[in-house]
Structures are given as structure tokens and as C-alpha cells.
Design a protein around this motif. Structure first.
Motif, short mmCIF file in Angstrom:
data_model
loop_
_atom_site.label_atom_id
_atom_site.label_comp_id
_atom_site.label_asym_id
_atom_site.label_seq_id
_atom_site.Cartn_x
_atom_site.Cartn_y
_atom_site.Cartn_z
N ARG A 161 20.98 17.55 26.61
CA ARG A 161 19.95 17.40 27.88
C ARG A 161 18.78 17.94 27.39
O ARG A 161 17.63 17.79 28.03
CB ARG A 161 20.64 18.30 28.98
CG ARG A 161 19.68 18.37 30.26
CD ARG A 161 20.47 19.15 31.41
NE ARG A 161 19.56 19.03 32.58
CZ ARG A 161 19.98 19.55 33.93
NH1 ARG A 161 20.98 20.49 33.87
NH2 ARG A 161 19.05 19.58 34.55
N ASN A 162 18.61 18.81 26.39
CA ASN A 162 17.37 19.44 26.01
C ASN A 162 16.86 18.68 24.92
O ASN A 162 15.79 19.09 24.14
CB ASN A 162 17.72 20.97 25.46
CG ASN A 162 18.58 21.03 24.23
OD1 ASN A 162 18.99 20.13 24.00
ND2 ASN A 162 19.07 22.44 24.30
N GLU B 225 18.26 17.74 22.08
CA GLU B 225 18.95 17.80 20.44
C GLU B 225 19.96 16.91 20.23
O GLU B 225 20.45 16.03 20.84
CB GLU B 225 19.86 19.35 20.52
CG GLU B 225 20.41 19.53 19.18
CD GLU B 225 21.62 20.39 19.25
OE1 GLU B 225 22.00 21.04 18.21
OE2 GLU B 225 21.89 21.14 20.29
#
Length: 569
Positions: A221-222, A224
Motif C-alpha cells: 500500500r505504501n 514498497e
């Protein structure tokens, strides 16, 4: 045929239909039958009595239609249900199979044999459904809780299931991720089109295998990026069409990073070994196989592979006088369960001279503690030995200078002021021999105040790591006489930390005594001067008084005034 008695609950509000069903069951086989006329009575009986099957009329005084079936199935899902319906309700009865019933029969059209068969099939079908449900729950529980990624996609690529491991890894919640397009949500843009193309081809093909493996990255989600190895299993309907695909994934990111770090570490190690001239070796203790690196051979002037890497080669290249000590160090480590060992030995160079080699080793053991492998390094320590010898010579010369310094008392101290070195000048000045002084605290030996004397200065020099300002100290020698010294202290370091404080004293006792005598004589002179100067002033005053008296009585003044005082006329 049924061989064990089957408990049947007939739920029928028509007494005639209930008697007909009961009689048919008694004629068909080993059935025990109980009859009730309402849904409430049905549920109460099922709660109290063990029942193998329910023969259920959907239209009851207190319930009707599918609600009746839902109530029974909902309250007792493990009990199979055979629906009894009227002739005009056969289509609705078929719907009951989809709603949870195991079979149905039509009133007035069943025989004892048909009814017995329907009950037997219902019981068997319920057992199969229960086993299938348990299996599905078990495997779903495994999929939900497995410590690896688990996701399911429908034929359009939408996420229909995501397990806890996936959610924790990616940072999504189940509510956020279910129903999203897998490719747009979880795949990096640079691989999205290619992976979707593979997926679409599989979904469109009826001949593809139901199991496949694949590797592609995902994004969390971020944002990565994580590298995943997938195992994919297809689910098909009765006609062979693909319904969905379940994917189990192993996160390779940390392992690949570790492998990259290990590879980089190995490359760095090789560069370090090559740049420092250190060779390494490895010995399999179960097979006796030995590996000697190219750097190991270069230490002795050989090319890699020029001699066989055997224990005999190793031994033959070792100086005869060093073989026993080297083998003893190795075998003591093996026999005593030690993890490491080291020894120095001379190894024969290809051109015939002997090279001093420091060998260090690490022993690996299995779960039972048996040594299975020995690995280590070999380093040419020619320069180190020369350096050690040069340092030893320098230290010896320095020690000689310290001991023979004729006028400077030199000592070394621990932080608490304990004496560790005491040269000859110290013996001469303070009157204590080295045997008497070493190991004794300075304040105890020379009777000084530990808070104001040199011991306090020793602590400051040790703690701060900087030399002291030169200072004078008053001490007592072996005879109890006071001695004055002019002292300077500085720290001695080893590997960046203070290990001793060195003190250099110059005896200034004679000077201090001479200064004291000079001060005494000066004070005495000043007292005499004061006495003499006071007497001369009194004489002058008396002469002035005589002159004044003579003037009053009319006589000539007997004393004339001059630059150096009154003198007679």
C-alpha cells in the motif's frame, strides 16, 4: 438397504398424511418415527432428542414455505431434511435443494421404497456435505492463517479473498482490498501489462493445467516493492470453466536481499584477503577433503593447483620443529569442544626460505557436538614479527632510559595511585626500593593527602586523558623527612584507552630549603632596618627640640640643618 434403525421426525400438520408417512416408513425398514404438527414442536424435539432425518412439510400452522425450511436448517444444520410437498409444488420443492434440503418427495406419489431411498440418500448426502464443509473450513483456515501470501482472484482478476499474511505484508485491510482489480492495485506498473496478459490467456483456455508457478513483484500500500514466488491453483465449475484462481506466494525479498548482501560480503572478503595477503582454507572433517584458496598458495610462492591440497602437503610444508605444536593446538580444540584455535608455524616457500604463518581456525559441529568442518585463515606475519621485535627493542631501550635516568624520578600508576613502575632515581630521592614501592598506593607510601596531593592529580589525568600542568608537591621520604618535587603527569594509552599514568619528578628540596633560608635572612634584615630607621628619626627629633629651646631662651642653635640631618654648628 438400511441395517441400523434410523430416527425420523415427521413434521406434518395433516394427521392423515402423518399416519401415511409413518406407515410407509414402518413398511420400508428399521425406522423409529415420531410425528409433530408445528414448527415449534419440531424445533423442541430436535433440541431434546437425537434425530437422524426430518421429513418436513413446508406449510405448517406456525410457518410456511421456505421460512419453515430456513428455520429447521438454521437451528440444526447437521440434521438432513427431506421436504414433503404437494404435487403442484414440485418446482418449489426443487428450490429447497438449493436452500439446504437434501431431497424431496411429493405427497401421494411416494412408495415405502421410494421414501426409504430418499431418506438414505439424504443422510448420505448430508454426511458428504458435512465432510466437505469441514474440509473446506479446514483448508480455508489453513489458507487464512498460513505464514505466506494467500489470495484468490475471480476470472476477471478481481480480489475475492486475501489472507492475514498478505494483509499484514501489504498494509491493506480486507474491506479495502476485496473487489479491487489485482493488477491495478498490487502490481508495479512496469510488469502490470505482461502479468495481466498471462492471466487473461490462462482464463480463456480450457486446456491449461490447473497448477502453475510464476514469479513477479507486487507493491504494498505504501509503494514498497516485494518479489514474490507464486503457486497458482485453478478452480473449475462442472462444465470445466475456470471460476477463480487461488495463489500462494512466498516473499523472496528478504532472502534475495540477504543473498545479495552475502554475495557482496563475499566479494568484499575476497578483496580484503587479496589486498592484505591473507589466504583461507576449508577442511571437511567427515571426508578429509581440503580446500586451499589461491591466496593461501601465493603466500608460499605457489600457483593454485601446483601441489595437491592434502593433509600430507600441509604437513610437508610445515617446519619440522613446528609440526607438533601446530597439530597439538588443532587436536586440543577438537577434543575439548573449542570453537576456535590458532598457532604460529613456519611454512616452506617455493624458493626454499621459511615464512612465518599465523593460522586461525573455526570448528563447526553438528547437533550432537561432533566436529564436521574446520575453516580458517593463514596470514604471513613476517612484518608483524619484525615490528614486534623492533617494538620489544625500543621498549627495552626505553626501560633502560627510565631506569637509569640520573636526576628524574619516573613512576607509573594505576587510576587509584597504585605504583606499577619505580626507577632508580625514585629510589634515591624517596629512599624506598622498587620492591618496597611497587604495588603500594602513593599516598600510603609517601604519606601525602590523597585529595590534595599527586594521587588526586593521577585520577584527573586518567579520567581526562590529558597531561597535568606541572606542579610542586610536598611529600615524606622513607626517613620521614620532607621532600619537595616538581612533577608532571601524562596518560599512557593502549588501543585508544588510558592504561597507566606516568609521573616525572625533579627533586627541588635543596632549592626550596635555600629559598626558605633566603626568606628568613631577608626577614631578619628587614627587622634590623626597621629598628635602625626608627632610632635615627628619634635623634633628629631631639635635635630639633634642642634648637627650638635655644631659640626660646635666646641662644644660638647648636645644630645646623644639612641634607643628611642636623649637625653641630
Amino acid at each position: 438397504m438400511l441395517t441400523e434403525q434410523v430416527a425420523v421426525l415427521v413434521v406434518e400438520d395433516s394427521p392423515m398424511d402423518a399416519r401415511f408417512a409413518t406407515r410407509a416408513l414402518h413398511d420400508a425398514g428399521p425406522f423409529s418415527v415420531h410425528s409433530v404438527g408445528t414448527l415449534a414442536e419440531c424445533l423442541a424435539w430436535l433440541e431434546a432428542e437425537a434425530t437422524d432425518v426430518v421429513l418436513l412439510d413446508l406449510h405448517l400452522p406456525d410457518s410456511a414455505g421456505m421460512d419453515t425450511l430456513a428455520a429447521v436448517v438454521g437451528a440444526h444444520p447437521s440434521v438432513p431434511v427431506v421436504v414433503v410437498t404437494g404435487a403442484d409444488d414440485e418446482a418449489a420443492a426443487s428450490e429447497t435443494m438449493r436452500r439446504g434440503a437434501q431431497d424431496y418427495v411429493v405427497k401421494g406419489k411416494f412408495t415405502p421404497e421410494l421414501l426409504a431411498r430418499a431418506i438414505r440418500y439424504a443422510i448420505e448426502r448430508k454426511r458428504f456435505e458435512q465432510a466437505l464443509l469441514i474440509s473446506e473450513r479446514k483448508w480455508r483456515n489453513v489458507l487464512v492463517n498460513t505464514p505466506q501470501i494467500g489470495v484468490s482472484l475471480d476470472s476477471a482478476g478481481r480480489i475475492v479473498f486475501a489472507n492475514a499474511f498478505f494483509l499484514e505484508l501489504t498494509g491493506w485491510t480486507e474491506a479495502e482490498i476485496i473487489g479491487r482489480d489485482w493488477f491495478e492495485t498490487c502490481l508495479p506498473e512496469d510488469v502490470r501489462a505482461s502479468v495481466r496478459g498471462v492471466f487473461d490467456r490462462v482464463m480463456a483456455s480450457r486446456d491449461t493445467l490447473d497448477y502453475s508457478t510464476y514469479q513477479n513483484p507486487i507493491i504494498t500500500r505504501n509503494g514498497e516493492r516485494r518479489d514474490i514466488s507464486w503457486a497458482n491453483v485453478l478452480t473449475r465449475d462442472g462444465e470445466g470453466n475456470i471460476v477463480d484462481v487461488t495463489c500462494l506466494g512466498v516473499d523472496l525479498t528478504d532472502r534475495q536481499r540477504a543473498e545479495d548482501a552475502l554475495r557482496l560480503s563475499e566479494e568484499r572478503l575476497q578483496l580484503v584477503l587479496r589486498s592484505t595477503g591473507v589466504g583461507w582454507w576449508d577442511m571437511d572433517l567427515t571426508t578429509g577433503e581440503i580446500y586451499l584458496s589461491p591466496e593461501w598458495w601465493r603466500l608460499l610462492g605457489y600457483e593454485y593447483g601446483e601441489l595437491p591440497p592434502t593433509a600430507e602437503t600441509w604437513r610437508s610444508l610445515t617446519h619440522p620443529e613446528d609440526r607438533d605444536a601446530a597439530e597439538r593446538a588443532y587436536h586440543e580444540a577438537l577434543e575439548n569442544g573449542l570453537a576456535t584455535f590458532e598457532f604460529e608455524s613456519r611454512r616452506k616457500h617455493r624458493d626454499g626460505h621459511w615464512v612465518p604463518i599465523l593460522t586461525r581456525g573455526y570448528i563447526s559441529r553438528d547437533a550432537q557436538g561432533i566436529a564436521v568442518r574446520a575453516t580458517g585463515t593463514a596470514a604471513d606475519i613476517t612484518e608483524q614479527k619484525r615490528s614486534r621485535e623492533a617494538i620489544a627493542d625500543a621498549l627495552a631501550r626505553f626501560e633502560s632510559v627510565i631506569q637509569t635516568a640520573p636526576t628524574v624520578a619516573i613512576q607509573t600508576y594505576d587510576r587509584d595511585g597504585t605504583i606499577r613502575q619505580w626507577n632508580r632515581a625514585s629510589e634515591r630521592i624517596y629512599g624506598f626500593s622498587a620492591e618496597q614501592a611497587i604495588g603500594v598506593r602513593i599516598d600510603e607510601l609517601l604519606h601525602e593527602d590523597p585529595e590534595t596531593g599527586c594521587q588526586n592529580t593521577i585520577r584527573r589525568v586518567w579520567d581526562r586523558g590529558v597531561p597535568s600542568e606541572p606542579a610542586e608537591f610536598e611529600l615524606k621520604d622513607a626517613s620521614g623527612q620532607t621532600r619537595w618535587v616538581y612533577s608532571c603527569m601524562f596518560p599512557l594509552f593502549e588501543r585508544g584507552r588510558v592504561v597507566l599514568v606516568c609521573c616525572m619528578d625533579v627533586d627541588i628540596t635543596d632549592r626550596k630549603l635555600a629559598e626558605a633560608e633566603a626568606a628568613r635572612q631577608l626577614d631578619e634584615l628587614r627587622r634590623w632596618q626597621a629598628v635602625i630607621v626608627g632610632r635615627e628619626e628619634r635623634i633628629m627629633e631631639l635635635k630639633r627640640e634642642v634648637n627650638a629651646l635655644c631659640a626660646r631662651i635666646g641662644l644660638e642653635a647648636p645644630y645646623g640643618e644639612a641634607a643628611q640631618g642636623f649637625r653641630p654648628q
